[in-house]
Design a protein around this motif. Structure first.
Motif, mmCIF file in Angstrom:
data_model
loop_
_atom_site.group_PDB
_atom_site.id
_atom_site.type_symbol
_atom_site.label_atom_id
_atom_site.label_comp_id
_atom_site.label_asym_id
_atom_site.label_seq_id
_atom_site.Cartn_x
_atom_site.Cartn_y
_atom_site.Cartn_z
ATOM 1 N N MET A 1 1.034 -0.983 0.104
ATOM 2 C CA MET A 1 0.054 0.128 -0.002
ATOM 3 C C MET A 1 0.962 1.084 0.083
ATOM 4 O O MET A 1 1.919 1.266 1.060
ATOM 5 N N ASP A 2 0.408 2.072 -0.855
ATOM 6 C CA ASP A 2 1.128 3.328 -0.664
ATOM 7 C C ASP A 2 0.782 4.470 0.095
ATOM 8 O O ASP A 2 0.385 3.993 1.071
ATOM 9 N N LEU A 3 2.246 5.291 0.590
ATOM 10 C CA LEU A 3 1.616 5.780 1.627
ATOM 11 C C LEU A 3 1.826 7.147 1.106
ATOM 12 O O LEU A 3 3.279 7.373 0.907
ATOM 13 N N VAL A 4 1.203 8.203 1.717
ATOM 14 C CA VAL A 4 1.162 9.271 1.985
ATOM 15 C C VAL A 4 1.845 10.040 2.970
ATOM 16 O O VAL A 4 0.449 10.182 4.272
ATOM 17 N N VAL A 5 1.920 11.351 3.121
ATOM 18 C CA VAL A 5 2.709 11.769 4.399
ATOM 19 C C VAL A 5 2.953 13.636 4.347
ATOM 20 O O VAL A 5 3.391 14.110 3.305
ATOM 21 N N ILE A 6 1.806 14.034 4.854
ATOM 22 C CA ILE A 6 1.649 15.235 5.048
ATOM 23 C C ILE A 6 1.741 15.419 6.295
ATOM 24 O O ILE A 6 2.208 16.028 7.227
ATOM 25 N N SER A 44 11.401 19.371 8.340
ATOM 26 C CA SER A 44 12.160 17.700 7.066
ATOM 27 C C SER A 44 13.351 16.529 8.176
ATOM 28 O O SER A 44 12.994 15.258 7.587
ATOM 29 N N GLY A 45 12.866 17.000 9.089
ATOM 30 C CA GLY A 45 14.118 15.732 9.961
ATOM 31 C C GLY A 45 12.482 15.122 9.979
ATOM 32 O O GLY A 45 13.052 13.853 10.507
ATOM 33 N N ALA A 46 12.509 15.313 11.024
ATOM 34 C CA ALA A 46 10.625 14.464 11.174
ATOM 35 C C ALA A 46 10.336 13.681 9.929
ATOM 36 O O ALA A 46 9.967 12.421 10.501
ATOM 37 N N VAL A 47 10.362 13.593 8.650
ATOM 38 C CA VAL A 47 10.182 13.190 7.650
ATOM 39 C C VAL A 47 11.284 12.056 7.213
ATOM 40 O O VAL A 47 11.002 10.723 7.395
ATOM 41 N N LYS A 48 12.329 12.712 7.716
ATOM 42 C CA LYS A 48 13.553 11.378 7.108
ATOM 43 C C LYS A 48 13.161 10.422 8.192
ATOM 44 O O LYS A 48 13.756 9.577 8.314
ATOM 45 N N LYS A 49 13.300 10.879 8.939
ATOM 46 C CA LYS A 49 13.181 9.648 10.611
ATOM 47 C C LYS A 49 11.826 8.870 10.477
ATOM 48 O O LYS A 49 12.368 7.592 11.017
ATOM 49 N N LEU A 50 10.786 9.005 9.996
ATOM 50 C CA LEU A 50 9.198 8.197 9.328
ATOM 51 C C LEU A 50 10.388 7.068 8.017
ATOM 52 O O LEU A 50 9.836 6.504 7.976
ATOM 53 N N LEU A 51 11.256 8.531 7.138
ATOM 54 C CA LEU A 51 11.202 7.353 5.704
ATOM 55 C C LEU A 51 12.271 6.619 6.076
ATOM 56 O O LEU A 51 12.123 5.174 6.056
ATOM 57 N N GLN A 53 11.917 4.194 8.309
ATOM 58 C CA GLN A 53 11.020 3.186 9.283
ATOM 59 C C GLN A 53 10.141 2.526 8.207
ATOM 60 O O GLN A 53 9.708 1.208 8.781
ATOM 61 N N GLN A 54 9.971 2.901 7.182
ATOM 62 C CA GLN A 54 9.369 2.473 5.869
ATOM 63 C C GLN A 54 10.011 1.237 5.055
ATOM 64 O O GLN A 54 11.327 0.975 4.962
ATOM 65 N N GLN A 55 9.397 0.354 4.363
ATOM 66 C CA GLN A 55 9.949 -0.518 3.772
ATOM 67 C C GLN A 55 10.593 0.099 1.872
ATOM 68 O O GLN A 55 9.702 1.164 2.029
ATOM 69 N N ILE A 56 11.277 -0.323 1.944
ATOM 70 C CA ILE A 56 12.396 -0.117 0.614
ATOM 71 C C ILE A 56 12.114 0.326 -0.716
ATOM 72 O O ILE A 56 12.125 1.115 -1.485
#
Length: 263
Positions: A1-6, A44-51, A53-56
């Motif tokens: 499933m695709d992920l959309v982060v706002i 930006s730092g919070a988004v990078k941290k979230l990335l 944690q995601q599958q490659i």
């Protein structure tokens, strides 16, 4: 499933309540990160941290809507809290550097990660101060407002330019506040001058959008992201069809008739 982060500052605090009622992106997981008062670098730092944690191989669509906190500062005087224009010498350059670093980072990411950045809508410092009964504490309010609007025009032009240079998405939030008109001047009125006017009626306190504008911006995010997903799926289909055709051309046909020389 695709992920959309706002990922957004306080302007997007109503987005999370709209996820359940969205008409598009129903096949995606949608996350909203609201960080009131956060500058671009923090978001930006919070988004990078979230990335991390995601599958490659997961397809991820990032939307960042922030930046006004880089140019303003919240202050409290005699129990009254309001916002001032930040006249720090390097404020504008720092914001532009943070935006440039953000785009540089995502341009180095896999094609499965796509970035969209929203332009920064103008705000009304005097409207908020008046509502807080703190207008008298503003020093040179007209000058502050003009300086802030000038900075925002420069930053938004940069955001739009980066889209063209790096092929990334841009969401034009500022157009819902900025109205452009032309005024004729000269002896015969042949010359036209572009005039910018700002309409803050849908910023209920001069800073934050009301429900109508929040819904409009959320719909814009959904529509833009849906187009990106459709474009990716179409490209994948065309590539698959091309590979299939090439495979058929390279396959030996054992049923073809033999020529006399091959017997």
């Amino acid at each position: 499933m695709d992920l959309v982060v706002i990922a957004t500052d306080s302007k997007g605090r109503q987005f999370e309540n709209m996820i359940a009622y969205r008409k598009t992106l129903d096949s995606c997981e949608v996350k909203v990160l609201v960080m009131p008062g956060a500058k671009i670098s923090i978001i930006s730092g919070a988004v990078k941290k979230l990335l991390l944690q995601q599958q490659i191989n997961r397809h991820i669509y990032i939307v960042i809507a922030a930046g006004i906190c880089n140019l303003t500062e919240k202050t409290t005087r005699r129990g009254k809290t309001f916002v001032l224009y930040d006249n720090t010498t390097n404020r504008l350059q720092n914001l532009k550097s943070e935006l440039s670093d953000l785009h540089t980072f995502f341009s180095c990411q896999p094609s499965t990660t796509v970035l969209q950045v929203a332009t920064i809508p103008p705000v009304s410092l005097s409207k908020l101060a008046s509502l807080k009964h703190a207008y008298d504490y503003l020093i040179n309010p007209i000058e502050q407002q003009n300086n802030l609007e000038s900075d925002l025009q420069e930053v938004n032009a940069m955001i739009i330019a980066l889209k063209s240079q790096l092929s990334m998405g841009t969401l034009t939030f500022h157009k819902d506040i900025t109205k452009v008109s032309t005024k004729k001047h000269g002896k015969k009125g042949n010359n036209k001058k572009k005039i910018l006017k700002f309409d803050f009626k849908h910023l209920y306190d001069g800073i934050h959008p009301d429900e109508y504008l929040s819904q409009k911006w959320f719909n814009l995010i959904c529509t833009s992201t849906t187009k990106l997903i459709s474009k990716r799926l179409m490209s994948t289909t065309l590539l698959s069809d091309s590979d299939s055709q090439q495979s058929q051309e390279n396959t030996w046909d054992f049923k073809r008739p033999c020529r006399s020389s091959e017997r």
